[in-house]
Every structure is written in structure tokens, then in C-alpha cells.
Design an enzyme around this catalytic site. Sequence first.
Site, short mmCIF file in Angstrom:
data_model
loop_
_atom_site.label_atom_id
_atom_site.label_comp_id
_atom_site.label_asym_id
_atom_site.label_seq_id
_atom_site.Cartn_x
_atom_site.Cartn_y
_atom_site.Cartn_z
N SER A 122 0.92 -1.46 -0.14
CA SER A 122 -0.10 0.12 -0.20
C SER A 122 1.23 1.30 -0.14
O SER A 122 0.02 2.24 -0.17
CB SER A 122 -0.72 0.23 1.63
OG SER A 122 0.50 -0.12 2.76
N HIS A 143 -3.78 -3.89 -4.69
CA HIS A 143 -3.92 -3.09 -2.97
C HIS A 143 -5.12 -4.01 -2.13
O HIS A 143 -6.07 -3.42 -2.47
CB HIS A 143 -4.11 -2.08 -2.44
CG HIS A 143 -3.78 -1.79 -0.92
ND1 HIS A 143 -4.45 -0.88 -0.45
CD2 HIS A 143 -3.03 -2.52 -0.20
CE1 HIS A 143 -4.32 -0.25 0.82
NE2 HIS A 143 -3.51 -2.16 1.21
N GLU A 155 -7.82 -1.99 -4.17
CA GLU A 155 -7.36 -0.78 -5.03
C GLU A 155 -6.69 -1.18 -6.36
O GLU A 155 -5.88 -1.69 -6.38
CB GLU A 155 -6.74 0.12 -4.00
CG GLU A 155 -7.44 0.91 -3.06
CD GLU A 155 -6.56 1.51 -1.82
OE1 GLU A 155 -7.35 2.76 -1.33
OE2 GLU A 155 -5.58 1.54 -1.74
N ASN A 194 -5.91 4.15 2.64
CA ASN A 194 -4.78 4.23 3.74
C ASN A 194 -4.54 5.64 4.01
O ASN A 194 -4.24 6.10 5.45
CB ASN A 194 -3.62 3.64 3.92
CG ASN A 194 -3.59 1.67 4.13
OD1 ASN A 194 -4.97 1.71 4.54
ND2 ASN A 194 -2.53 0.90 3.82
N1 CAA Z 1 -9.30 -13.29 9.38
C1 CAA Z 1 -11.06 -14.05 8.14
N2 CAA Z 1 -12.37 -13.27 8.91
C2 CAA Z 1 -12.07 -12.43 9.82
C3 CAA Z 1 -11.29 -12.33 10.25
C4 CAA Z 1 -9.82 -12.32 9.83
N3 CAA Z 1 -8.75 -11.64 11.14
N4 CAA Z 1 -11.90 -11.24 11.36
C5 CAA Z 1 -12.55 -11.78 11.43
N5 CAA Z 1 -13.34 -11.79 10.24
C6 CAA Z 1 -14.17 -12.59 9.53
C7 CAA Z 1 -15.03 -14.03 10.41
O1 CAA Z 1 -15.58 -14.28 9.68
C8 CAA Z 1 -15.80 -13.70 11.30
O2 CAA Z 1 -17.07 -14.30 11.79
P1 CAA Z 1 -16.00 -15.45 13.28
O3 CAA Z 1 -16.64 -14.73 14.73
O4 CAA Z 1 -17.44 -16.70 12.36
O5 CAA Z 1 -14.60 -15.89 13.06
C9 CAA Z 1 -16.50 -12.36 10.78
O6 CAA Z 1 -15.93 -11.95 10.45
C10 CAA Z 1 -17.31 -11.17 12.52
O7 CAA Z 1 -16.04 -11.45 12.83
P2 CAA Z 1 -16.24 -10.59 14.26
O8 CAA Z 1 -18.13 -11.45 14.67
O9 CAA Z 1 -15.04 -10.99 15.17
O10 CAA Z 1 -16.99 -8.69 14.26
P3 CAA Z 1 -17.62 -7.79 13.23
O11 CAA Z 1 -18.35 -7.97 12.20
O12 CAA Z 1 -17.06 -6.55 13.28
O13 CAA Z 1 -16.12 -8.53 11.55
C11 CAA Z 1 -14.40 -7.99 10.29
C12 CAA Z 1 -14.75 -8.00 11.49
C13 CAA Z 1 -14.81 -7.55 9.27
C14 CAA Z 1 -12.85 -6.80 10.63
C15 CAA Z 1 -14.76 -6.23 10.69
O14 CAA Z 1 -14.38 -5.43 12.56
C16 CAA Z 1 -14.13 -5.12 10.24
O15 CAA Z 1 -14.93 -4.67 8.94
N6 CAA Z 1 -13.34 -3.94 10.79
C17 CAA Z 1 -12.70 -3.28 10.11
C18 CAA Z 1 -11.94 -3.75 9.22
C19 CAA Z 1 -10.00 -2.35 8.06
O16 CAA Z 1 -10.78 -1.45 8.44
N7 CAA Z 1 -9.70 -2.83 7.21
C20 CAA Z 1 -8.71 -2.34 6.51
C21 CAA Z 1 -7.54 -2.50 7.32
S1 CAA Z 1 -6.92 -1.44 6.86
C22 CAA Z 1 -5.24 -1.98 5.82
O17 CAA Z 1 -5.51 -3.56 5.44
C23 CAA Z 1 -4.71 -1.74 4.62
C24 CAA Z 1 -3.30 -1.37 4.91
O18 CAA Z 1 -2.70 -1.63 3.65
C25 CAA Z 1 -2.78 -1.83 6.43
#
Ligand code: CAA
Length: 289
Positions: A122, A143, A155, A194
Amino acid sequence: MSTDIRTVVVLGAGTMGSQIAAVAALAGYTTALVDIRQEQLDHARAQLRSRLDRDVEKGRRTRADVDAAWEQLTLTTDRDAVAASADLVIEAAVEDLKIKRSIFAELDRVCPPHTLLVTNSSNIVSSRVADATDRPEKVCNLHFFNPALVMACVEVVPHETTAPETVDAATAFVESLGKTPVRLKREVPGFVANRLLNALRREAVGLYEDGVADFKDIDLAAKTALGHPMGPFELMDLVGIDVVYLIRLAEYEQTGDPSALPARSVKEKYEAGDFGRKTGRGWYEYPGA
Ligand code: CAA
């Protein structure tokens, strides 16, 4: 499936690479996940197995789809063997320019001439690796977001000499994964999502370091006032404090802007090896991780 791409190789079996490979295999691509360390591949296999089995249990995917994906997915340390028949290579190795440049130079030698070489970085824009190859027109950033099995956005970021056909093929590939391509017109470190996230994180860490509020309460505000699924500190733990730290350093190295340097509290956690969920401790504790 995308028409031009059938065989996908993902380099780096960390959090991102392993889930990107699973996404490709679930979409029907013949996929190889490569790492230089066998134990990393073993870990990735176990993590993916429990994730995908859970998706089946919860009715999010069928057993048949998950079994079919495992049929498509190979985990291997023999990069050159799988790269030799790849249509697309997605590099998701460590955020280190020197390492990425040498990977791209080596891929250029071992992949067929038509292979698209993309980086999931990213922050390291693809022009910085494209000139390590003799096919800069076939190089761009693709990305994904963490967790890649879940997040819709990918992206698509060309550099100045990326061919329009490469952008179109990469976009079609993202669509074929069932994900949402967001096309940038030109490269800028951090891309769009990001940069938005960094602005929020910078402010959150500043409020914490200035003693305005505890990090847990800042997360609480982001979730309950702004409707974010996770607070910025929880998100750092998910993405990896090592990743956050290295991204900031790479941005500083590219821009020379001292405000890009990692914040004091992030640096302390990085130096202590408290990377978040993957090490069992970051801002929060994760027993049994
Ligand atoms: N890997 C795979 N699947 C996952 C996971 C992981 N680490 N964490 C959660 N999940 C999935 C699972 O299917 C999970 O179901 P289970 O609990 O049955 O395992 C489901 O999501 C729901 O999870 P939770 O009930 O724990 O929590 P949630 O409803 O809040 O969803 C989430 C989890 C999808 C991660 C949500 O919290 C979310 O959208 N968070 C924001 C994530 C975000 O902003 N990501 C961008 C990060 S920046 C980036 O990645 C860029 C970079 O370059 C660094």
C-alpha cells in the site's frame, strides 16, 4: 474467472498473502501460495483451514466450495517452479523496497513474458519496483485490505507506464474475485483508503499520547459515535503494528516528511515485538493467539 488469467501465484504467506491466495482459489483460480519458510506455510494452512471451516459452519460458504478451493491451492517454497506457469503474480512479501526490487527482478527472469507482476504493497508504489523488470507496462499495485477474505475493496493503482490493458486485466481479475475494484488515476503512497485511515490513526495516537483519553475510550468513540466496525487501535492490532510501523517508515523514506515517522507509542510496541493479534499482544491482549 478473468479471461486472461488462470494461474495465480501469491508471494508471502503472511496475514495478507495467505488470505489473498484463498480468495483466488475460492474464485476458481489455480493458485500457489509461496513462502521462503515452510513453517510460515504450515501456519498459513492451519489458519486458513480454521477460517474456512468456520465459514462453512456459519453457512457463509458451502463445504463443496471450500473443498474445491483447497483443490486449487498449493502451498510451496519452490517459487520459481510455480512462477514459470503463472499468469499473475501478486507479491505480498515484507514492506522493504530492496527485497521487493530483488523479487521483481527475479520474477521477471522466471515468469513467462505475458505474466502480470503486481504488488499488494500500500505504500511502495509500483514504479519503484517496475524498473527492476523489463516489463514495467505489466506492473501495478493491487492493494487488498485486511482481512482479505472479508473486505470488498481492492485498489488498482497504475504507475506512469503501466499499460491500460494491464489495468483492465487487473480490474477484471478483482471483479472475478467478487470484490470491488477502486481505480486510482495515478500513484501516491498510501493510495486512497490508507490515507484516510492514516489521518484517523494519527489523530487517535496523538490524543492518546497527549493524555486526552485512554486508547480504549478512543476506540469506543470511533465505534459508537462514528459507526466504525473497529476503533483505530483495534485495527492496528488486526493489521499488525509491525506493518503499521514499516509503512510509516517507507512513507518517510519516500517523502522525507518527518510527520510520516511512526509515533512514539507505535515505535515502542514495534521494538517490544508487540505486533497485535499475531503475537498475542499489541494495544490489547489476545490470550491463546
Ligand atoms: N480473517 C478472516 N476473517 C475474519 C477475520 C480475520 N482476521 N476477522 C473476522 N473475520 C470474519 C469472520 O468470518 C468472522 O466470523 P467468525 O467470528 O465466525 O469467525 C466475521 O468476520 C465477523 O467477525 P467478528 O464477529 O469478529 O467481528 P466483526 O463483525 O466486527 O467483523 C471485521 C470483523 C470484518 C474485521 C470488521 O470488524 C471490520 O470490517 N473491521 C475493519 C477492518 C478494516 O478496516 N480493514 C482495513 C484495514 S487497513 C488495511 O488492510 C490496509 C493496509 O494496507 C494495512
